[in-house]
Design an enzyme around this catalytic site. Structure first.
Site, PDB file in Angstrom:
ATOM      1  N   LYS A 187       6.790   2.320  14.265  1.00  0.00           N
ATOM      2  CA  LYS A 187       7.387   1.812  13.029  1.00  0.00           C
ATOM      3  C   LYS A 187       8.309   2.853  12.398  1.00  0.00           C
ATOM      4  CE  LYS A 187       5.939   0.205   8.409  1.00  0.00           C
ATOM      5  NZ  LYS A 187       4.771  -0.249   7.619  1.00  0.00           N
ATOM      6  N   TYR A 224       1.212   3.102   8.148  1.00  0.00           N
ATOM      7  CA  TYR A 224       0.886   2.959   6.729  1.00  0.00           C
ATOM      8  C   TYR A 224       1.649   1.787   6.133  1.00  0.00           C
ATOM      9  CZ  TYR A 224       4.935   6.181   5.959  1.00  0.00           C
ATOM     10  OH  TYR A 224       6.160   6.799   5.957  1.00  0.00           O
ATOM     11  N   CYS A 225       1.031   1.165   5.132  1.00  0.00           N
ATOM     12  CA  CYS A 225       1.555  -0.045   4.484  1.00  0.00           C
ATOM     13  C   CYS A 225       1.963  -1.093   5.523  1.00  0.00           C
ATOM     14  CB  CYS A 225       2.740   0.284   3.583  1.00  0.00           C
ATOM     15  SG  CYS A 225       3.135  -1.034   2.393  1.00  0.00           S
ATOM     16  N   PRO A 226       1.018  -1.499   6.395  1.00  0.00           N
ATOM     17  CA  PRO A 226       1.366  -2.455   7.451  1.00  0.00           C
ATOM     18  C   PRO A 226       1.680  -3.841   6.885  1.00  0.00           C
ATOM     19  CG  PRO A 226      -1.002  -2.140   7.358  1.00  0.00           C
ATOM     20  CD  PRO A 226      -0.406  -1.140   6.409  1.00  0.00           C
ATOM     21  N   LEU A 247       0.833  -1.188   0.000  1.00  0.00           N
ATOM     22  CA  LEU A 247       0.000   0.000   0.000  1.00  0.00           C
ATOM     23  C   LEU A 247       0.876   1.250   0.000  1.00  0.00           C
ATOM     24  CD1 LEU A 247      -2.637  -1.242   2.617  1.00  0.00           C
ATOM     25  CD2 LEU A 247      -2.935  -1.097   0.143  1.00  0.00           C
TER      26      LEU A 247
END
Length: 282
Positions: A165, A152-154, A98
């Protein structure tokens, strides 16, 4: 999973000499699509042309890199236009995942090597995780590899300290070559980057009855924030080189061959055409 017992070491890639393709400075003057084209070219170089394995480093100016899934959001073109007016470049990468944020404080590292039976998907992620642990062995908190919900973009290989993160790992396999890629947020504000991605999803789903992504900015941080002291991209590069030396691997700058340059020209054309077809409906 007890990763201390399953860790994949960089030494499992037998070659001692690695080519070092450093695009930290040049990449800042290029569209980030170029770096994905380089990675694909380097996959061909190691998988088809029998090149030594490659370390590719790169940095770009503010860019939001979308995954294919993001381009299916109802109002994605409205979000794209809004963020472009705010000064961001918007692209679609040719691999999964993502949206992520790149800027001058984010160091991207790709390890590119010929496919090996011992390095299937998870061990390849572990290889990068182990490298980062060694690069930042002086970290103030343990570095963990697990999904950080709200980032975001896990993914399962989000790298974090204290639940925040600072990096994400992905990989791409092409023409018998593997590229394992990481973005390291070294300087700047992790929460500000997350807020920008949060804004993208808010705009891209404003007329949708469902929300696909919930971003919690407090879940993101840079290494400088986590260390509580200024770090730099140059420091990250130095740590990378020193870790390779410590492991008995040498990084040798080497120009691209004529064949590689020709393959790069084709790859650049492919990634730009794909990007434009998706984002500009051309």
């Amino acid at each position: 999973m007890n990763r201390s017992k399953t860790m994949t070491e960089l030494t499992e890639i037998k070659q001692e000499a690695w080519r070092y393709m450093n695009r930290i400075q040049s990449g800042q003057n290029e569209n980030a699509l170029s770096s994905f084209a380089y990675d694909d070219t380097f996959c061909e170089a190691v998988g088809v042309l029998e090149s030594d394995p490659i370390v590719h480093t790169w940095v770009h100016q503010p860019t939001i890199v979308l995954g294919t899934q993001d381009t299916r959001l109802q109002d994605v073109f409205f979000a794209k236009e809004h963020l472009e007016k705010a000064g961001y470049t918007i692209i679609v990468r040719n691999s999964g995942g993502l949206a992520v944020m790149l800027d001058s404080g984010v160091l991207n590292i790709s390890l590119i090597f010929k496919d090996q039976k011992s390095l299937s998907i998870d061990p390849t992620y572990e290889l990068m995780f182990n490298l980062i642990q060694q690069m930042y062995s002086d970290a103030p908190y343990p570095i963990e590899a697990k999904e950080v919900v709200g980032s975001y973009c896990p993914g399962n290989y989000d790298l974090s300290m204290q639940g925040k993160k600072f990096a994400g790992i992905s990989q791409r396999r092409l023409r018998n070559g593997t590229a394992v890629q990481i973005y390291l947020a070294i300087t700047g504000s992790g929460s500000e980057r997350a807020t920008t991605i949060q804004q993208f999803y808010s705009l891209a789903e404003q007329t949708s009855s469902e929300t696909t992504m919930t971003i919690e900015p407090y879940t993101m941080a840079s290494l400088s924030e986590l260390y509580g002291q200024p770090l730099t991209v140059q420091d990250g590069e130095n740590r990378l080189i020193n870790t390779f030396n410590m492991l008995g691997k040498t990084l040798q700058p080497k120009e691209m061959s004529v064949d590689e340059q020709q393959r790069l020209t084709k790859r650049l054309k492919m990634v730009y055409e794909r990007n434009d077809k998706i984002l500009y409906k051309s």
